[in-house]
Design a protein around this motif. Structure first.
Motif, PDB file in Angstrom:
ATOM      1  N   LYS A  56       0.865  -1.178   0.000  1.00  0.00           N
ATOM      2  CA  LYS A  56       0.000   0.000   0.000  1.00  0.00           C
ATOM      3  C   LYS A  56       0.896   1.220   0.000  1.00  0.00           C
ATOM      4  O   LYS A  56       1.635   1.465   0.958  1.00  0.00           O
ATOM      5  CB  LYS A  56      -0.938   0.015   1.206  1.00  0.00           C
ATOM      6  CG  LYS A  56      -1.914   1.195   1.177  1.00  0.00           C
ATOM      7  CD  LYS A  56      -3.002   1.088   2.251  1.00  0.00           C
ATOM      8  CE  LYS A  56      -2.492   1.356   3.622  1.00  0.00           C
ATOM      9  NZ  LYS A  56      -3.591   1.492   4.630  1.00  0.00           N
ATOM     10  N   VAL A 108      -0.447   1.586  -9.071  1.00  0.00           N
ATOM     11  CA  VAL A 108      -0.653   0.963  -7.761  1.00  0.00           C
ATOM     12  C   VAL A 108      -0.365   1.906  -6.588  1.00  0.00           C
ATOM     13  O   VAL A 108      -0.517   1.500  -5.437  1.00  0.00           O
ATOM     14  CB  VAL A 108       0.200  -0.321  -7.616  1.00  0.00           C
ATOM     15  CG1 VAL A 108      -0.233  -1.382  -8.610  1.00  0.00           C
ATOM     16  CG2 VAL A 108       1.697  -0.021  -7.745  1.00  0.00           C
ATOM     17  N   GLN A 112      -4.259   2.245  -1.745  1.00  0.00           N
ATOM     18  CA  GLN A 112      -5.069   1.038  -1.595  1.00  0.00           C
ATOM     19  C   GLN A 112      -4.140  -0.177  -1.541  1.00  0.00           C
ATOM     20  O   GLN A 112      -3.035  -0.149  -2.078  1.00  0.00           O
ATOM     21  CB  GLN A 112      -6.047   0.892  -2.771  1.00  0.00           C
ATOM     22  CG  GLN A 112      -6.982   2.071  -2.957  1.00  0.00           C
ATOM     23  CD  GLN A 112      -7.904   2.278  -1.784  1.00  0.00           C
ATOM     24  OE1 GLN A 112      -8.499   1.325  -1.278  1.00  0.00           O
ATOM     25  NE2 GLN A 112      -8.032   3.520  -1.329  1.00  0.00           N
ATOM     26  N   TRP A 113      -4.624  -1.231  -0.897  1.00  0.00           N
ATOM     27  CA  TRP A 113      -3.851  -2.472  -0.874  1.00  0.00           C
ATOM     28  C   TRP A 113      -3.907  -3.144  -2.240  1.00  0.00           C
ATOM     29  O   TRP A 113      -4.965  -3.239  -2.857  1.00  0.00           O
ATOM     30  CB  TRP A 113      -4.392  -3.421   0.183  1.00  0.00           C
ATOM     31  CG  TRP A 113      -3.939  -3.096   1.574  1.00  0.00           C
ATOM     32  CD1 TRP A 113      -4.668  -2.515   2.571  1.00  0.00           C
ATOM     33  CD2 TRP A 113      -2.642  -3.354   2.122  1.00  0.00           C
ATOM     34  NE1 TRP A 113      -3.908  -2.380   3.704  1.00  0.00           N
ATOM     35  CE2 TRP A 113      -2.660  -2.883   3.465  1.00  0.00           C
ATOM     36  CE3 TRP A 113      -1.470  -3.918   1.625  1.00  0.00           C
ATOM     37  CZ2 TRP A 113      -1.555  -2.981   4.300  1.00  0.00           C
ATOM     38  CZ3 TRP A 113      -0.362  -4.006   2.457  1.00  0.00           C
ATOM     39  CH2 TRP A 113      -0.410  -3.549   3.782  1.00  0.00           C
ATOM     40  N   HIS A 114      -2.738  -3.602  -2.707  1.00  0.00           N
ATOM     41  CA  HIS A 114      -2.643  -4.356  -3.951  1.00  0.00           C
ATOM     42  C   HIS A 114      -1.738  -5.565  -3.743  1.00  0.00           C
ATOM     43  O   HIS A 114      -0.722  -5.484  -3.031  1.00  0.00           O
ATOM     44  CB  HIS A 114      -2.054  -3.500  -5.079  1.00  0.00           C
ATOM     45  CG  HIS A 114      -2.931  -2.371  -5.506  1.00  0.00           C
ATOM     46  ND1 HIS A 114      -4.010  -2.544  -6.344  1.00  0.00           N
ATOM     47  CD2 HIS A 114      -2.883  -1.045  -5.199  1.00  0.00           C
ATOM     48  CE1 HIS A 114      -4.591  -1.368  -6.549  1.00  0.00           C
ATOM     49  NE2 HIS A 114      -3.937  -0.450  -5.870  1.00  0.00           N
ATOM     50  N   HIS A 115      -2.115  -6.667  -4.369  1.00  0.00           N
ATOM     51  CA  HIS A 115      -1.205  -7.803  -4.453  1.00  0.00           C
ATOM     52  C   HIS A 115      -0.411  -7.648  -5.748  1.00  0.00           C
ATOM     53  O   HIS A 115      -0.980  -7.480  -6.827  1.00  0.00           O
ATOM     54  CB  HIS A 115      -1.971  -9.132  -4.472  1.00  0.00           C
ATOM     55  CG  HIS A 115      -1.065 -10.321  -4.541  1.00  0.00           C
ATOM     56  ND1 HIS A 115      -0.573 -10.806  -5.736  1.00  0.00           N
ATOM     57  CD2 HIS A 115      -0.545 -11.116  -3.578  1.00  0.00           C
ATOM     58  CE1 HIS A 115       0.196 -11.849  -5.498  1.00  0.00           C
ATOM     59  NE2 HIS A 115       0.239 -12.055  -4.193  1.00  0.00           N
ATOM     60  N   VAL A 116       0.913  -7.685  -5.624  1.00  0.00           N
ATOM     61  CA  VAL A 116       1.779  -7.535  -6.791  1.00  0.00           C
ATOM     62  C   VAL A 116       2.748  -8.711  -6.838  1.00  0.00           C
ATOM     63  O   VAL A 116       3.169  -9.236  -5.801  1.00  0.00           O
ATOM     64  CB  VAL A 116       2.549  -6.202  -6.756  1.00  0.00           C
ATOM     65  CG1 VAL A 116       1.596  -5.041  -6.987  1.00  0.00           C
ATOM     66  CG2 VAL A 116       3.288  -5.998  -5.430  1.00  0.00           C
ATOM     67  N   VAL A 132      -0.736  -7.807 -11.202  1.00  0.00           N
ATOM     68  CA  VAL A 132      -1.323  -6.912 -10.215  1.00  0.00           C
ATOM     69  C   VAL A 132      -2.707  -7.426  -9.854  1.00  0.00           C
ATOM     70  O   VAL A 132      -3.544  -7.641 -10.750  1.00  0.00           O
ATOM     71  CB  VAL A 132      -1.416  -5.468 -10.738  1.00  0.00           C
ATOM     72  CG1 VAL A 132      -2.142  -4.569  -9.738  1.00  0.00           C
ATOM     73  CG2 VAL A 132      -0.022  -4.904 -11.032  1.00  0.00           C
ATOM     74  N   ASP A 133      -2.920  -7.665  -8.581  1.00  0.00           N
ATOM     75  CA  ASP A 133      -4.195  -8.183  -8.075  1.00  0.00           C
ATOM     76  C   ASP A 133      -4.626  -9.444  -8.817  1.00  0.00           C
ATOM     77  O   ASP A 133      -5.794  -9.641  -9.145  1.00  0.00           O
ATOM     78  CB  ASP A 133      -5.270  -7.100  -8.148  1.00  0.00           C
ATOM     79  CG  ASP A 133      -4.958  -5.919  -7.245  1.00  0.00           C
ATOM     80  OD1 ASP A 133      -4.404  -6.151  -6.147  1.00  0.00           O
ATOM     81  OD2 ASP A 133      -5.244  -4.762  -7.625  1.00  0.00           O
ATOM     82  N   ASP A 137      -0.311  -8.114 -15.979  1.00  0.00           N
ATOM     83  CA  ASP A 137      -0.089  -6.725 -16.362  1.00  0.00           C
ATOM     84  C   ASP A 137       0.850  -6.643 -17.564  1.00  0.00           C
ATOM     85  O   ASP A 137       0.544  -6.000 -18.564  1.00  0.00           O
ATOM     86  CB  ASP A 137       0.482  -5.961 -15.167  1.00  0.00           C
ATOM     87  CG  ASP A 137       0.676  -4.480 -15.433  1.00  0.00           C
ATOM     88  OD1 ASP A 137       0.340  -4.012 -16.533  1.00  0.00           O
ATOM     89  OD2 ASP A 137       1.157  -3.774 -14.527  1.00  0.00           O
ATOM     90  N   LYS A 189      -3.835 -14.868  -3.689  1.00  0.00           N
ATOM     91  CA  LYS A 189      -3.465 -13.469  -3.492  1.00  0.00           C
ATOM     92  C   LYS A 189      -4.151 -12.837  -2.284  1.00  0.00           C
ATOM     93  O   LYS A 189      -3.635 -11.869  -1.709  1.00  0.00           O
ATOM     94  CB  LYS A 189      -3.776 -12.652  -4.745  1.00  0.00           C
ATOM     95  CG  LYS A 189      -5.263 -12.432  -5.020  1.00  0.00           C
ATOM     96  CD  LYS A 189      -5.482 -11.624  -6.281  1.00  0.00           C
ATOM     97  CE  LYS A 189      -6.958 -11.248  -6.470  1.00  0.00           C
ATOM     98  NZ  LYS A 189      -7.843 -12.428  -6.546  1.00  0.00           N
TER      99      LYS A 189
END
Length: 268
Positions: A56, A108, A112-116, A132-133, A137, A189
């Motif tokens: 984040k 990103v 906000q929270w993102h899974h990468v 990404v999420d 990508d 994720k």
């Protein structure tokens, strides 16, 4: 702050046993000098790899280091998983003859929270993938091939040369010794995972301390993979809602880790 200064500041320290509770925290980095240094040399050479994290961040005035290891020089044989200044995921790697950068396209740095996640496999059609999420990508190749050194230990949230510093939160860092598929990345994720996974060589849940409280004694980031690649927190204030253990993303808490795990290791 230069890498050499940070490295010299590490006096030999040995950590003992650590217990885990069912919490879901993360670690906030101040973007100045907060760093986690592990005793893991990382995946070297041209070997396949996957690196995942929950992040984040909201500051696009500088690049953010997520996970780096290898050689700290500008074009040295390193492997870097970062957020670029333009707010997208970046893979940077190099040889002594030069370096290459691969950029994603999904923004990103939006608080906000993102899974990468990033993957590398020399035998795939496209060697490099950025997710990404859970969604693809970028998939691409470069003319420069990876040959990652084993010079400096893997670090989280702070660049090898001190030029990239995480400003924001990191959680759920996972290092695998193969390139995971999009389906595998997407499936896990939003949850903590069982540590006994095939190919999982380092796993950090970031669930130490009490969120937003005084955590002066919580300076070890345990590796749950069983390989003993633990990390040491450096320069964190460990008090309040910045530079400290704080609340994590809304993910599914994993199996109970309320057992004692030997986190004995030295950082020099």
């Amino acid at each position: 702050m230069k890498y050499t200064n940070l490295f010299i500041a590490f006096l030999p320290i040995v950590f003992g046993f650590s217990s885990f509770a069912q919490v879901q925290n993360s670690l906030h980095f101040d973007g100045y000098d907060d760093a986690v240094i592990t005793n893991f040399k990382g995946i070297s050479g041209n070997n396949p790899r996957t690196v995942e994290a929950m992040i984040k961040a909201n500051n696009t005035s500088n690049a953010h280091a997520i996970v780096q290891w290898g050689d700290w020089t500008q074009s040295g044989p390193k492997f870097s998983f970062d957020i670029a200044k333009k707010g997208v995921v970046e893979i940077e790697f190099g040889l002594n003859s030069g370096s290459a950068n691969i950029f994603g396209s999904i923004f990103v740095c939006d608080s906000q929270w993102h899974h990468v996640a990033v993957t590398y496999d020399p035998d795939e059609k496209y060697n490099f993938h950025i997710y990404v999420d859970g969604q693809l990508d970028t998939a691409t190749n470069t003319s420069l091939k990876i040959n990652t050194a084993k010079d400096y230990n893997l670090r989280i949230g702070f660049g090898l040369a001190g030029s990239k510093k995480m400003s924001g939160n990191i959680d759920e860092v996972r290092i695998w010794n193969y390139a995971r598929t999009q389906a595998q990345i997407d499936s896990f994720k939003d949850q903590e995972i069982c540590p006994n996974q095939r190919g999982l060589v380092a796993y950090y849940r970031f669930n130490q301390g009490t969120a937003d409280s005084t955590n002066s004694g919580s300076i070890v980031l345990p590796d749950l993979s069983g390989n003993g690649y633990h990390g040491k927190l450096n320069n964190f204030s460990l008090s309040g809602d910045t530079s400290n253990w704080v609340h994590g993303p809304p993910i599914v808490i994993g199996p109970d880790t309320g057992i004692s795990i030997d986190t004995s290791f030295s950082v020099t």
